[in-house]
Write a protein that holds these residues in place. Sequence first.
Motif, PDB file in Angstrom:
ATOM      1  N   GLN A   3     114.328 -22.865  21.585  1.00 33.37           N
ATOM      2  CA  GLN A   3     115.425 -22.196  22.283  1.00 33.37           C
ATOM      3  C   GLN A   3     115.957 -20.989  21.537  1.00 33.37           C
ATOM      4  N   VAL A   4     116.116 -21.096  20.230  1.00 31.97           N
ATOM      5  CA  VAL A   4     116.619 -19.949  19.466  1.00 31.97           C
ATOM      6  C   VAL A   4     115.588 -18.811  19.456  1.00 31.97           C
ATOM      7  N   PRO A   5     114.295 -19.070  19.136  1.00 38.42           N
ATOM      8  CA  PRO A   5     113.321 -17.966  19.245  1.00 38.42           C
ATOM      9  C   PRO A   5     113.204 -17.423  20.664  1.00 38.42           C
ATOM     10  N   GLY A   6     113.298 -18.312  21.664  1.00 39.57           N
ATOM     11  CA  GLY A   6     113.225 -17.851  23.048  1.00 39.57           C
ATOM     12  C   GLY A   6     114.386 -16.936  23.394  1.00 39.57           C
ATOM     13  N   GLY A   7     115.590 -17.299  22.968  1.00 38.62           N
ATOM     14  CA  GLY A   7     116.739 -16.444  23.209  1.00 38.62           C
ATOM     15  C   GLY A   7     116.636 -15.120  22.475  1.00 38.62           C
ATOM     16  N   ALA A   8     116.154 -15.148  21.226  1.00 40.23           N
ATOM     17  CA  ALA A   8     115.981 -13.907  20.472  1.00 40.23           C
ATOM     18  C   ALA A   8     114.947 -13.000  21.146  1.00 40.23           C
ATOM     19  N   PHE A   9     113.894 -13.593  21.718  1.00 40.22           N
ATOM     20  CA  PHE A   9     112.895 -12.806  22.428  1.00 40.22           C
ATOM     21  C   PHE A   9     113.506 -12.126  23.653  1.00 40.22           C
ATOM     22  N   VAL A  10     114.345 -12.845  24.391  1.00 41.92           N
ATOM     23  CA  VAL A  10     115.001 -12.250  25.560  1.00 41.92           C
ATOM     24  C   VAL A  10     115.933 -11.113  25.126  1.00 41.92           C
ATOM     25  N   ASP A  11     116.631 -11.281  23.998  1.00 44.54           N
ATOM     26  CA  ASP A  11     117.473 -10.199  23.485  1.00 44.54           C
ATOM     27  C   ASP A  11     116.644  -8.965  23.149  1.00 44.54           C
ATOM     28  N   TRP A  12     115.452  -9.185  22.615  1.00 38.78           N
ATOM     29  CA  TRP A  12     114.614  -8.080  22.131  1.00 38.78           C
ATOM     30  C   TRP A  12     113.960  -7.318  23.278  1.00 38.78           C
ATOM     31  N   VAL A  13     113.531  -8.024  24.319  1.00 42.31           N
ATOM     32  CA  VAL A  13     112.825  -7.383  25.426  1.00 42.31           C
ATOM     33  C   VAL A  13     113.819  -6.620  26.298  1.00 42.31           C
ATOM     34  N   THR A  14     113.459  -5.416  26.669  1.00 40.62           N
ATOM     35  CA  THR A  14     114.347  -4.584  27.476  1.00 40.62           C
ATOM     36  C   THR A  14     114.464  -5.096  28.901  1.00 40.62           C
ATOM     37  N   SER A  15     113.332  -5.443  29.520  1.00 39.75           N
ATOM     38  CA  SER A  15     113.325  -5.865  30.917  1.00 39.75           C
ATOM     39  C   SER A  15     113.506  -7.372  31.010  1.00 39.75           C
ATOM     40  N   LYS A  16     114.701  -7.805  31.412  1.00 40.18           N
ATOM     41  CA  LYS A  16     114.957  -9.230  31.576  1.00 40.18           C
ATOM     42  C   LYS A  16     114.214  -9.779  32.797  1.00 40.18           C
ATOM     43  N   ARG A  17     114.025  -8.939  33.798  1.00 50.03           N
ATOM     44  CA  ARG A  17     113.269  -9.384  34.978  1.00 50.03           C
ATOM     45  C   ARG A  17     111.830  -9.718  34.605  1.00 50.03           C
ATOM     46  N   PHE A  18     111.243  -8.931  33.714  1.00 49.29           N
ATOM     47  CA  PHE A  18     109.866  -9.207  33.289  1.00 49.29           C
ATOM     48  C   PHE A  18     109.778 -10.557  32.591  1.00 49.29           C
ATOM     49  N   VAL A  19     110.738 -10.852  31.710  1.00 49.33           N
ATOM     50  CA  VAL A  19     110.735 -12.145  31.018  1.00 49.33           C
ATOM     51  C   VAL A  19     110.874 -13.283  32.020  1.00 49.33           C
TER      52      VAL A  19
END
Length: 462
Positions: free
Chosen positions: A115-131
């Motif tokens: 969950q923590v790495p997953g959340g950090a990945f979402v923070d890092w990626v610009t397009s939330k729709r893509f994630v």
Amino acid sequence: MTRPRQAHRRPLAHRDREVPRSEMRPDPRQDPRQDASRQDPRQDPLRAGAAGRRGEKPAPSLTSSRGLDAFTFFVANLQTGFGPFVAVYFTSQSWTQSDIGLVLTIGGLFSLFGQVPGGAFVDWVTSKRFVAALSVAIIGASAAGLALFPTFLIVALSMAAHSIASCTLTPAIAAISLGLVGHAGLGERLGRNARFSSIGNALAAAGMGACGYYLSSEAVFYVTAALAIPTLAALWFVRASEIDMVRPQAPAGGTAPGGWASLKLLLTNRALLCFAACITLFFVANAAMLPLVGSVLTVRASHTATILIAACIMAPQVVMALIAPAVGRAAQAYGRRPLLIIGFAALPIRGLLFAYTDAPELLVAVQVFDGISAAVLGVMVPLIVADCTRGTGRFNMALGAVGTAMGLGAAASTTLSGYMADHFGSHAAFIGLAGVALVALVLVVAIMPETRRAPALPDAGD
């Protein structure tokens, strides 16, 4: 000889400067975008300016709002297939209980620590729709793998992939919600998310149960894989141009925090740490209550236990669908802390009623309190985390950290309740869980601060 007349003409640029400004404005009747701006407040400069002066983000378009409603509904449908139906399916495939427990443990471990790495990945990626789209596609492929290739290796990989995708899908939905409405409208938006998610859970449980009964156990996972298509279609209606990127903000006269600096802001955030401690205790008391009720119902009313357990699952979903939007609006109007106290107070009451209720039908009625707690926490968890991480750019990573705390509390809950039930009986187990819930409530009242900011503060850049 006559001189050319053009020598006495004014230059073209000078003539253009003499054209009245009213004649240079485009005719609104010839601009089709003018009509669209009346329906899309983001493109209406008057409404957008007024929202900016109030420190609010302009409201998203109706298309994006309805698209996010549908997306949360279908995501709930998609995730329901990986609930209790997994164990039923593996049993029908003649798997041993040890193999079933092993693959479920694999999925649980990936879900807990991802969950923590997953959340950090979402923070890092610009397009939330893509994630979000990638996560949905992986979950759909995992369901297809379970149905088509029920071997241990494929099942283990599918369960791990589903858990990892879920660790990015949940924060991606929260990030899209925050990007669409901003902090000022986040409470009401999260309430809508909770409503459509609970409706999706209830309908999917009934529909997939019917598929498993009338067709076959693997039909549940074919349906789950097929649901990825309408889920992605709903996401397409959420306009990417309306989702603002949540970035770190600079304090007055300083620079924006980044890297370890923004991470340090989380580790030293008193409100976030207090909330994580309170929510961990809440799940220590909450997670084992419904399984314990199931055991009690099986003993007291074995012939109707399945129906009663289904009713115990459905009752909180109905309550949550009814009151979740009101919880979001109340959180914006009255603050987070009063609603949080109500949600925590419902849990010890529920535990005590379970301990002193003998009629199986009344046990179902007691589950109304679970709906109250679920509605409050479904809105408050992402909302309080958004308050605590405002300006850090670490919203999703912090949300993952709180989710990890919830998972650890839930894991401890089942062990604690099982020990108390075996040694002291179910009555004592309910009393013990209610006691833990009471400690969590006292902790909220004693140490949890109000995290809502004043409505007049600017909301731009978040």
